[in-house]
Motif scaffolding. Structure first.
Motif, mmCIF file in Angstrom:
data_model
loop_
_atom_site.group_PDB
_atom_site.id
_atom_site.type_symbol
_atom_site.label_atom_id
_atom_site.label_comp_id
_atom_site.label_asym_id
_atom_site.label_seq_id
_atom_site.Cartn_x
_atom_site.Cartn_y
_atom_site.Cartn_z
ATOM 1 N N THR A 163 26.768 -97.081 27.807
ATOM 2 C CA THR A 163 25.747 -96.067 28.083
ATOM 3 C C THR A 163 25.973 -95.400 29.436
ATOM 4 O OG1 THR A 163 24.295 -97.783 28.998
ATOM 5 C CG2 THR A 163 23.970 -97.181 26.688
ATOM 6 N N ASP A 164 27.192 -95.475 29.958
ATOM 7 C CA ASP A 164 27.506 -94.867 31.253
ATOM 8 C C ASP A 164 27.219 -93.365 31.189
ATOM 9 O OD1 ASP A 164 28.676 -93.755 33.517
ATOM 10 O OD2 ASP A 164 30.346 -95.165 33.527
ATOM 11 N N PRO A 165 26.283 -92.875 31.993
ATOM 12 C CA PRO A 165 25.928 -91.450 31.908
ATOM 13 C C PRO A 165 27.067 -90.524 32.303
ATOM 14 C CG PRO A 165 24.844 -92.488 33.791
ATOM 15 C CD PRO A 165 25.457 -93.590 32.987
ATOM 16 N N ARG A 169 25.959 -96.411 16.639
ATOM 17 C CA ARG A 169 25.691 -97.394 17.687
ATOM 18 C C ARG A 169 26.255 -96.997 19.040
ATOM 19 N NH1 ARG A 169 25.654 -103.625 15.463
ATOM 20 N NH2 ARG A 169 24.015 -103.782 17.046
ATOM 21 N N THR A 170 26.716 -95.755 19.199
ATOM 22 C CA THR A 170 27.213 -95.321 20.499
ATOM 23 C C THR A 170 26.053 -95.188 21.480
ATOM 24 O OG1 THR A 170 29.119 -94.171 19.567
ATOM 25 C CG2 THR A 170 28.391 -93.448 21.732
ATOM 26 N N ALA A 171 26.250 -95.716 22.696
ATOM 27 C CA ALA A 171 25.289 -95.578 23.796
ATOM 28 C C ALA A 171 23.914 -96.122 23.425
ATOM 29 C CB ALA A 171 25.188 -94.118 24.233
ATOM 30 N N THR A 172 23.898 -97.333 22.852
ATOM 31 C CA THR A 172 22.628 -97.902 22.395
ATOM 32 C C THR A 172 22.244 -99.200 23.098
ATOM 33 O OG1 THR A 172 23.790 -98.994 20.562
ATOM 34 C CG2 THR A 172 22.779 -96.859 20.101
ATOM 35 N N GLN A 213 15.670 -95.767 28.265
ATOM 36 C CA GLN A 213 15.637 -94.418 27.706
ATOM 37 C C GLN A 213 15.658 -94.482 26.179
ATOM 38 O OE1 GLN A 213 18.109 -95.798 29.593
ATOM 39 N NE2 GLN A 213 19.172 -94.217 30.774
ATOM 40 N N THR A 214 15.375 -93.351 25.583
ATOM 41 C CA THR A 214 15.486 -93.245 24.132
ATOM 42 C C THR A 214 16.941 -93.419 23.717
ATOM 43 O OG1 THR A 214 13.604 -91.734 24.055
ATOM 44 C CG2 THR A 214 15.079 -91.741 22.156
ATOM 45 N N GLN A 215 17.167 -94.173 22.657
ATOM 46 C CA GLN A 215 18.522 -94.333 22.126
ATOM 47 C C GLN A 215 18.824 -93.216 21.128
ATOM 48 O OE1 GLN A 215 19.417 -98.577 20.865
ATOM 49 N NE2 GLN A 215 17.187 -98.579 20.931
ATOM 50 N N PRO A 216 20.089 -92.804 21.042
ATOM 51 C CA PRO A 216 21.217 -93.114 21.922
ATOM 52 C C PRO A 216 21.117 -92.335 23.228
ATOM 53 C CG PRO A 216 21.899 -91.501 20.294
ATOM 54 C CD PRO A 216 20.476 -91.866 19.959
ATOM 55 N N VAL A 217 21.701 -92.884 24.299
ATOM 56 C CA VAL A 217 21.626 -92.250 25.613
ATOM 57 C C VAL A 217 22.766 -91.237 25.717
ATOM 58 C CG1 VAL A 217 21.484 -92.641 28.091
ATOM 59 C CG2 VAL A 217 20.682 -94.408 26.506
ATOM 60 N N ILE A 218 22.528 -90.026 25.230
ATOM 61 C CA ILE A 218 23.561 -88.993 25.151
ATOM 62 C C ILE A 218 23.053 -87.726 25.827
ATOM 63 C CG2 ILE A 218 24.923 -87.539 23.603
ATOM 64 C CD1 ILE A 218 24.848 -89.798 21.570
ATOM 65 N N THR A 219 23.825 -87.247 26.783
ATOM 66 C CA THR A 219 23.442 -86.086 27.572
ATOM 67 C C THR A 219 23.259 -84.847 26.703
ATOM 68 O OG1 THR A 219 24.682 -86.961 29.453
ATOM 69 C CG2 THR A 219 24.132 -84.611 29.501
ATOM 70 N N GLY A 220 22.092 -84.223 26.821
ATOM 71 C CA GLY A 220 21.880 -82.910 26.230
ATOM 72 C C GLY A 220 21.734 -82.868 24.727
ATOM 73 N N LEU A 221 21.568 -84.018 24.076
ATOM 74 C CA LEU A 221 21.439 -84.038 22.619
ATOM 75 C C LEU A 221 20.096 -84.667 22.264
ATOM 76 C CD1 LEU A 221 23.228 -83.189 20.206
ATOM 77 C CD2 LEU A 221 23.918 -85.574 19.997
ATOM 78 N N ASP A 222 19.233 -83.894 21.622
ATOM 79 C CA ASP A 222 17.903 -84.387 21.274
ATOM 80 C C ASP A 222 17.962 -85.123 19.942
ATOM 81 O OD1 ASP A 222 15.224 -84.902 21.155
ATOM 82 O OD2 ASP A 222 14.664 -82.894 20.455
ATOM 83 N N TRP A 268 28.389 -84.267 18.501
ATOM 84 C CA TRP A 268 27.785 -84.699 17.248
ATOM 85 C C TRP A 268 27.458 -86.183 17.346
ATOM 86 C CZ3 TRP A 268 31.444 -82.478 12.860
ATOM 87 C CH2 TRP A 268 31.396 -81.079 12.898
ATOM 88 N N TYR A 269 26.365 -86.576 16.691
ATOM 89 C CA TYR A 269 26.036 -87.995 16.606
ATOM 90 C C TYR A 269 25.968 -88.406 15.142
ATOM 91 C CZ TYR A 269 24.192 -92.602 17.269
ATOM 92 O OH TYR A 269 24.065 -93.972 17.241
#
Length: 511
Positions: free
Chosen positions: A340-342, A360-363, A373-382, A436-437
């Motif tokens: 989950t490294d930002p 399961r990426t960034a979870t 934070q809300t999972q997954p922790v991905i910059t700029g993706l709601d 994409w997630y």
């Protein structure tokens, strides 16, 4: 004595770290070293209690010397405890390797090398590789198909005497990354081995194919194990290039042919691929510790993505999760990446590549807990994971347009556009123009669709290859490897069984 010997071109340190379950130790010495490692990592036992969530089940410690190894517990141990022990065990290999490096650096200037193995993930090879000059690995295609790869009976029967069409290439690409561009095959299977459940002989042409495939992926050396079959002891049934009576064995002629062809073809140029696949050893430890499903396996997941990319005719670079420069890549896949490294997520967002993340990426955090934070922790993706499910092998969920979800599915919500959904309307793939997630584990058909969509978005050309045929680009040279036991047709050409073909600007230069 041998440090400056002109006949020594490299030093191999040890042999096959991790072979025969030699990484994880539950000894008294390991317990004492683990307690010391924890003291260095956390400093204060209360910090450890907080990081591990030891308030649950009243597992708080008062002193570091109270902490035992995570085995022989009444029920499952704390996942954070297990994850810490896995990190410690990997660090011990790094330290052990470094001791040998320091001794040899003082005595020789030649490159230092270690021979890794196939699907051995108990330690971080990238960290070990930082202290070495060259990576190598021991390639046993037929043995690996039998003893360490999932696959249905039809697949294993079709490639019984050739090996899986992607297993060798995956490790070639992995160890090219571990070796920072320099890598060898230290042990190449030349005939039947002695250690797999079943040990058939390679089909005619396969020793040549395996050798050329390694060279096409950048191998500086392909070395066969062994030169002469030993007539005694544990490995006497392991074939060599020579039989015990010094007469040539079946693999000798093909190895000699490759040597002659290398001299004719000349050196190959390795260039950066358009596609990268992020590989992360701690993610394997994480999902091995907390699979949440009997068949959720990190290697199996990432290998399924790699296979799909190869079926589409793409060349791939495998890169570590510590990489932050994605210049030149058009497409980056990171399935199952626990990290989950930002900075990783923001650098992917800022790159020119399309990043395909999940499942399961960034979870989870480094301590194997759910992040705040809300999972997954991905910059700029709601996108939000509301819950995760695992399925038995008999259960699938069909996806609109073809293919199915197997093994794993996350219930996704959020405002990010839906790119794929099940026939029941559940989101499978979501994202924007940059990221994409994927909230599910695709079957082969769905992987093929996903790779095709992503390649189109990234401006890459793909081609549907027949079963067993794989491509690899090395500079101006295009290679085709037919792992099938029969001829196949593609692109108006016929490729013989167990064959290698190469072109240079449309001219066939190797057949």
């Amino acid at each position: 004595r041998y440090g400056n010997n002109p006949f020594i071109k490299a030093w191999q340190l040890d042999n096959e770290y991790g072979c025969h379950d030699t990484i994880i130790s539950y000894s008294d010495v390991a317990r004492a070293a683990f307690q010391e490692w924890l003291t260095d990592r956390y400093g204060d036992v209360e910090a450890l209690n907080t990081a591990w969530g030891n308030v649950f089940w009243s597992m708080e410690y008062d002193r570091f010397d109270q902490i035992d190894l995570p085995n022989l517990t009444v029920t499952e141990p704390n996942p954070a405890h297990v994850m810490a022990f896995r990190r410690f065990s990997s660090d011990q290999v790094v330290k052990f390797n470094r001791v040998q490096v320091n001794v040899l650096r003082a005595a020789t200037d030649v490159p230092l090398i270690h021979n890794y193995m196939g699907r051995i993930l108990d330690f971080d090879h990238f960290e070990v590789g930082e202290d070495l000059d060259i990576a190598s690995w021991d390639s046993y295609p037929i043995g690996f198909l039998s003893d360490r790869l999932e696959g249905d009976d039809d697949h294993k029967a079709a490639f019984l005497q050739q090996g899986d069409p992607d297993m060798q290439a995956f490790h070639h690409d992995l160890y090219r990354a571990v070796g920072k561009g320099r890598w060898w095959v230290m042990e190449q299977q030349p005939g039947p081995v002695n250690w797999a459940p079943y040990n058939p002989a390679p089909l005619d042409g396969m020793v040549r194919l395996w050798s050329w495939e390694a060279i096409a992926h950048g191998a500086e050396v392909v070395s066969y194990f062994r030169w002469r079959q030993a007539p005694f002891a544990q490995e006497q049934m392991h074939a060599g290039l020579l039989r015990p009576d010094d007469t040539p064995a079946a693999g000798m002629e093909e190895a000699a042919q490759v040597a002659q062809e290398i001299a004719t073809l000349g050196p190959l140029v390795q260039v950066q691929a358009d596609v990268a696949l992020i590989f992360d050893y701690p993610s394997d430890w994480a999902w091995n510790t907390m699979p949440q499903g009997a068949d959720f396996d990190y290697f199996r997941l990432i290998f399924s993505a790699y296979r799909a990319l190869r079926r589409a005719g793409l060349s791939i670079d495998i890169i570590p999760s510590t990489q932050r420069n994605f210049d030149g890549y058009k497409l980056v896949f990171a399935p199952g990446l626990a990290n989950t490294d930002p900075t990783l997520m923001s650098d992917l967002r800022d790159s020119d590549a399309l990043a395909v993340l999940g499942p399961r990426t960034a979870t989870v955090t480094d301590e194997l807990s759910i992040p705040p934070q809300t999972q997954p922790v991905i910059t700029g993706l709601d996108v939000n994971i509301e819950l995760s499910e695992s399925f038995p092998p008999s259960h699938i969920r069909s996806v609109e347009g073809g293919g199915s979800v197997v093994h794993w599915m996350e219930k996704l919500s959020g405002s990010s556009p839906v790119l794929m959904k099940t026939e029941g309307g559940a989101t499978v793939l979501t994202g924007d123009d940059q990221m994409w997630y994927l909230g599910s584990w695709p079957d082969e058909t769905l992987w093929n669709r996903l790779v095709g969509m992503a390649a189109t978005q990234a401006g890459l050309h793909t081609t549907a290859l027949p079963d067993g045929l794989r491509l690899r680009t090395a500079g101006a040279v295009q290679f085709a490897f037919n792992y099938s036991a029969h001829s196949v047709s593609w692109n108006d050409q016929v490729f013989d069984a167990c064959s290698v073909t190469a072109w240079d600007r449309q001219d066939r230069i190797l057949k």
